[in-house]
Design an enzyme around this catalytic site. Structure first.
Site, short mmCIF file in Angstrom:
data_model
loop_
_atom_site.label_atom_id
_atom_site.label_comp_id
_atom_site.label_asym_id
_atom_site.label_seq_id
_atom_site.Cartn_x
_atom_site.Cartn_y
_atom_site.Cartn_z
N GLU A 194 4.97 4.78 -50.74
CA GLU A 194 6.11 5.27 -51.53
C GLU A 194 5.88 5.29 -53.04
O GLU A 194 6.68 4.76 -53.80
CB GLU A 194 7.35 4.40 -51.23
CG GLU A 194 7.80 4.48 -49.80
CD GLU A 194 9.02 3.61 -49.54
OE1 GLU A 194 9.99 4.13 -48.96
OE2 GLU A 194 9.01 2.41 -49.88
C1 ACM Z 1 7.56 1.09 -46.07
O1 ACM Z 1 8.49 0.96 -45.27
N1 ACM Z 1 7.76 1.57 -47.27
C2 ACM Z 1 6.21 0.72 -45.73
#
Ligand code: ACM
Length: 505
Positions: A316
Site C-alpha cells: 500500500e
Molecule cells: C495489508 O493488508 N495492507 C497487507
C-alpha cells in the site's frame, strides 16, 4: 466410530480408534523422554502442561525410568517415526513437513509419541493433549487410539498487528500458546506502521523514544524491548513457533518519519497519526538519509531475531512511482539477504526482482495478479493470506461489535471452506509455501477483543493449513469445533458463538 467423534483440530492424516481401555492420567503419571537438551525441553513443557491440567506435579525421567504401576507418557525422537509427506504437499516442502510429522499411540497405562524431530514430537504431544477428557473417576483420560500425522504445509501462520494497538508480551504469549494448540508454527509480528514503532532498535533509539507511545485513537502504546523479544523467541520456540518480524517499508512509515525528520524531503517531522487511513507516508529514495536508515533497522532486526525470515512489508504505497518503489524494495531486500535471511514481502513486492525462494504474501485477490505469477516463475514462493478468508479482524457479520468490513464479513465457514492452491489462477500448487491468517488491531485494543475475533476462525485456518484436502470437510470441522469451547472456556478465552455451529455447551 467416525474419526470426527474424536474431535481433533486440525484433523490428522490418519486416526484409528482402538478397541481398548483409555490411557488414564492417574496420580502416578510420569513423562519419559530422551536426554538431548531439545528432547528434555519438550518433556518439561509436556510435564508442565499436564501438571496444570491435573493439578499435580508431573515428573520427567529418562527412557527406562518407569516403575511398575505408573501411567507412562513416552516421548521419543527417532528417524523411524517419520510419516512421509502427503502428495498434496508442495514438492519443495516435503522434507520440511516430514520433519514435523509424528506418530501417537495411547492405551491402558501407556501413551507414546514418536517423531523424527522435536518439532514433530511437540505436535504429537499437543494432539495427545487435545484427546484428554475428564473420566467418571475425575481423572483426565485419552481414549485408546493410533494417529499418524504430517502437515500439508510447512508454513502455518498468524500475522499479529502490534502497531495500531500494542499487545504486551504476556498477551502475545497467550496468542503463541493458542497457535501451538492448533499446530500453527509461524508468528508474524507487524512491528511498525504509521501510528507507532514497536521494537527497540539499537542503531536508531529515537524510533521507540519518539514513536512507541503512538496508537490508533483508543489503542494502546508500548514496545518490545530486546529482552522482551528474546523471551518471546524462546517461549515461542519451546512451543514450535518461529517469529517472523516485519518492518514495513517503504510506506506505512509515518512513525519513522516523525522519529527521524531527515527522512522527510522537508526535513520536518510530520504530525502523529492516530487515524485509520493508509498509503500516505513514504520513504524517499533520493534523500541521503534513507539508505542508511533502511540498512540500520533491517540489520538490527535481522540480528535480533532467531528465525530465518525478515518481512519487509512493501504494501500500500499509494504515492510512489514504480521505479522508486523498485529501488527501495530492492535495496531493502539486499540488506535482508546479506544479513543471511530470506525476504518476505506483501504481494506488492512481486513486481520487484527478488532472490529465488523469497516469500510473497498474497492478501488482496482483487487486483490483476500477473506480477505475482511472474514472481513465481522467477522462483518466489506464495504465502496465502486472502483478506476475504483469513483477515480475522473482519467482522463475522453486520452485528459484530468490533472489527472492520473492507474485505467483507467472514463467518466461520468462509474462513474454512477454501483451497489455497486454487486461489491464484495460473500458479502451480507447488508454489504455495503455506497459509497465514492476519489480525489487524485498529479496533482490537485488548486481549478479549482479539481472542473473540480469533476464535473460532483461527482453528478453521489452522485446519486449512495442516490437513490434506481429502480429509477436510466443512461438516466434519463443524462437528469437531463444537466441542472446542471446553478448551477455550477452561483457558478463559473469549470466543464468538457462530450461528453456523451447534455448540454443545
Ligand atoms: C495489508 O493488508 N495492507 C497487507
Amino acid at each position: 466410530m467416525q474419526p470426527e467423534a474424536i474431535e481433533l483440530i486440525p484433523q490428522p492424516l490418519r486416526i484409528e480408534p482402538l478397541d481398548d481401555e483409555p490411557f488414564v492420567l492417574g496420580p502416578r503419571l510420569v513423562v519419559l523422554v530422551g536426554d538431548s537438551p531439545d528432547e528434555v525441553s519438550v518433556g518439561v513443557l509436556a510435564a508442565d502442561l499436564l501438571g496444570r491440567l491435573t493439578h499435580r506435579a508431573v515428573e520427567v525421567r529418562g527412557h527406562g525410568g518407569a516403575v511398575r504401576g505408573e501411567d507412562v507418557l513416552v516421548l521419543r525422537v527417532t528417524p523411524d517415526a517419520a510419516v512421509p509427506a502427503h502428495e498434496s504437499t508442495p514438492a519443495p516442502d516435503r522434507a520440511a513437513t516430514t520433519a514435523q510429522s509424528y506418530r501417537l499411540e495411547a492405551g491402558p497405562g501407556r501413551a507414546q509419541v514418536s517423531a523424527p524431530t522435536t518439532a514433530g514430537l511437540l505436535a504429537g504431544f499437543l494432539t495427545f493433549q487435545q484427546l484428554l477428557r475428564p473420566g467418571p473417576d475425575g481423572y483426565l483420560r485419552a481414549r485408546a487410539v493410533q494417529v499418524e500425522d504430517v502437515p500439508r504445509y510447512r508454513w502455518r501462520g498468524l500475522s499479529l498487528d502490534l502497531a495500531r494497538s500494542f499487545f504486551p508480551p504476556d498477551e502475545i504469549k497467550v496468542v503463541i500458546s493458542l497457535m501451538a494448540h492448533y499446530k500453527l508454527n509461524m508468528l508474524h509480528l507487524h512491528l511498525t506502521d504509521d501510528q507507532a514503532w514497536r521494537l527497540e532498535t539499537p542503531s536508531r533509539p529515537r524510533l521507540v523514544d519518539e514513536a512507541a507511545v503512538g496508537a490508533v485513537t483508543g489503542g494502546r502504546g508500548g514496545h518490545l524491548t530486546i529482552a522482551d523479544l528474546r523471551d518471546l523467541t524462546s517461549y515461542a520456540w519451546a512451543r514450535g513457533v518461529t517469529l517472523v518480524p516485519e518492518i514495513d517499508l517503504p510506506g506505512h512509515v509515518n512513525a519513522a518519519l516523525r522519529a527521524y525528520p531527515e527522512l522527510n524531503p522537508s526535513g520536518e517531522a510530520p504530525p502523529r497519526h492516530a487515524g485509520l487511513e493508509v498509503g500516505f507516508s513514504r520513504l524517499t529514495a533520493a534523500l541521503p538519509a534513507t539508505q542508511g536508515f533502511v540498512e540500520d533497522v533491517l540489520n538490527d532486526v535481522a540480528r535480533l531475531t532467531a528465525g530465518p525470515y525478515v518481512h519487509l512489508g512493501g504494501d500500500e504505497v499509494l504515492t510512489m512511482e514504480g521505479a522508486e518503489y523498485t529501488e527501495l524494495i530492492a535495496a531493502a531486500a539486499k540488506v535482508v539477504q546479506e544479513a543471511g535471511k530470506t525476504v518476505v514481502g506483501w504481494q506488492e513486492v512481486a513486481g520487484v526482482p527478488l532472490a529465488p525462494g523469497a516469500v510473497v504474501q498474497l492478501w488482496d485477490t482483487r487486483p490483476d495478479l500477473q506480477a505475482v505469477r511472474e514472481a513465481v516463475e522467477s522462483g518466489a514462493r506464495l504465502l496465502m493470506s486472502p483478506g476475504a478468508r483469513v483477515y480475522l479482524d473482519m467482522k463475522y457479520d453486520a452485528s459484530t461489535e468490533l472489527g472492520l468490513e473492507w474485505a467483507g464479513h467472514i463467518e466461520l465457514r468462509d474462513a474454512y471452506d477454501w483451497e489455497p492452491s486454487a486461489l491464484v489462477e495460473g500458479v502451480a500448487a507447488d508454489a504455495v509455501i503455506g497459509v497465514e491468517a492476519a489480525v489487524w488491531s485498529e479496533t482490537l485494543h485488548d486481549l478479549d477483543s482479539l481472542l473473540r475475533m480469533l476464535l473460532p476462525r483461527l482453528a478453521a485456518v489452522a485446519e486449512v493449513a495442516w490437513t490434506v484436502p481429502e480429509h477436510r470437510s466443512w461438516e466434519g470441522f463443524r462437528a469437531r469445533v463444537a466441542r472446542q469451547p471446553v478448551f477455550w472456556d477452561r483457558a478463559g478465552f473469549a470466543w464468538h458463538r457462530s450461528p453456523q455451529v451447534d455448540w454443545t455447551l
